[in-house]
Structure formats: C-alpha cells, structure tokens
Motif scaffolding. Structure first.
Motif, short mmCIF file in Angstrom:
data_model
loop_
_atom_site.label_atom_id
_atom_site.label_comp_id
_atom_site.label_asym_id
_atom_site.label_seq_id
_atom_site.Cartn_x
_atom_site.Cartn_y
_atom_site.Cartn_z
N GLN A 3 0.85 -1.19 0.00
CA GLN A 3 0.00 0.00 0.00
C GLN A 3 0.88 1.24 0.00
O GLN A 3 1.85 1.31 0.75
CB GLN A 3 -0.91 0.01 1.22
N LEU A 4 0.53 2.18 -0.84
CA LEU A 4 1.32 3.42 -0.99
C LEU A 4 0.42 4.62 -0.72
O LEU A 4 -0.68 4.71 -1.27
CB LEU A 4 1.89 3.52 -2.40
N VAL A 5 0.91 5.53 0.10
CA VAL A 5 0.15 6.73 0.43
C VAL A 5 1.05 7.95 0.25
O VAL A 5 2.05 8.09 0.95
CB VAL A 5 -0.39 6.68 1.87
N GLU A 117 3.68 -2.43 -10.19
CA GLU A 117 2.57 -3.26 -9.68
C GLU A 117 1.64 -2.48 -8.77
O GLU A 117 0.44 -2.79 -8.70
CB GLU A 117 3.15 -4.42 -8.87
N TYR A 118 2.19 -1.55 -8.04
CA TYR A 118 1.42 -0.87 -6.99
C TYR A 118 1.47 0.62 -7.18
O TYR A 118 2.52 1.18 -7.52
CB TYR A 118 1.95 -1.25 -5.62
N TRP A 119 0.34 1.26 -6.94
CA TRP A 119 0.21 2.70 -7.14
C TRP A 119 -0.49 3.34 -5.94
O TRP A 119 -1.39 2.74 -5.34
CB TRP A 119 -0.61 3.00 -8.39
N GLY A 120 -0.08 4.56 -5.63
CA GLY A 120 -0.78 5.34 -4.63
C GLY A 120 -1.97 6.05 -5.25
O GLY A 120 -2.23 5.94 -6.46
N GLN A 121 -2.68 6.80 -4.43
CA GLN A 121 -3.89 7.46 -4.89
C GLN A 121 -3.61 8.82 -5.53
O GLN A 121 -4.48 9.40 -6.17
CB GLN A 121 -4.86 7.66 -3.72
#
Length: 129
Positions: A3-5, A117-121
C-alpha cells in the motif's frame, strides 16, 4: 500486497519548492524500486523519476533533471521527491508507484509504467505563475 500513500502536495508559486512523501506498507519495501509519475489534466501519465531498491540507481525525466531529487529511507519505508524551481508546467497529480526490481532491470524498465505493480492514490501539485 503493498500500500502506498502520498502526501505533501499543495499550491506553490513558480520558483518555489515542495517535498512529496510516499509511505509504503505491506511487503518488504527494500525489494521494490520506487517511482514517481504525474498526470496533468488532459494529458497522459508520464514518468518523473525513480530510485532503485538500494538507492544506488536513480533515473529522471529530462524535464525535471537538475530540479527534482528522489530519495528513499528503507528504515522508514518511505520515498521522497524534493521538487525545486517549480514551474507551472509541473502542475499535475503526482503518483508514487512500486515494482519488484528482481523481475525487471532498473536500467531498462524503470520509466515504463506497465512494470509498476502498486500505485498510490495521488497528490495534487499546483504551481501558480
């Protein structure tokens, strides 16, 4: 899962500075190369910069070289983007992203959004003239 914030966006005058942060949680942060992308209204998402999992490698888009600096603190699971000499053209939503560097070479793939693979908002950066 990672999870990225992102945080740190805002409104700044041209010539000013901002520092974005991206806090990661989940799997081992140090296994992942981290990148920043941005998307301005009506435009496609574009690569800004990236840093390898060990901080030994960095890459920058030509448009931000010499003005932006990416760094990471693996102990804090955080990546930073220091943005100086900001221009109105830097106005965009800035996204933090991650990919496992064991699968894709940093040298050849780091600017390709498809490997992340993973992105923040995202966090909004607005530079006024």
């Amino acid at each position: 899962q990672v999870q990225l914030v992102e945080s740190g966006g805002g409104l700044v005058q041209a010539g000013g500075s901002l520092r974005l942060s991206c806090a990661a949680s989940g799997r081992t942060f140090s296994s992942y190369a981290m990148g920043w992308f941005r998307q301005a209204p009506g435009k496609e998402r574009e690569f800004v910069c990236a840093i390898g999992r060990s901080s030994g490698s960095t890459a920058y888009a030509d448009s931000v070289k010499g003005r932006f600096t990416i760094s990471r603190d693996n102990a804090k699971n955080t990546v930073y983007l220091q943005m100086n000499s900001l221009k109105p053209a830097d106005t965009a939503v800035y996204y933090c992203a991650a990919y496992n560097e064991e699968y894709y070479s940093f040298t050849y793939y780091t600017s390709a959004s498809r490997v992340y693979e993973y992105w923040g908002q995202g966090t909004q950066v607005t530079v006024s003239s």
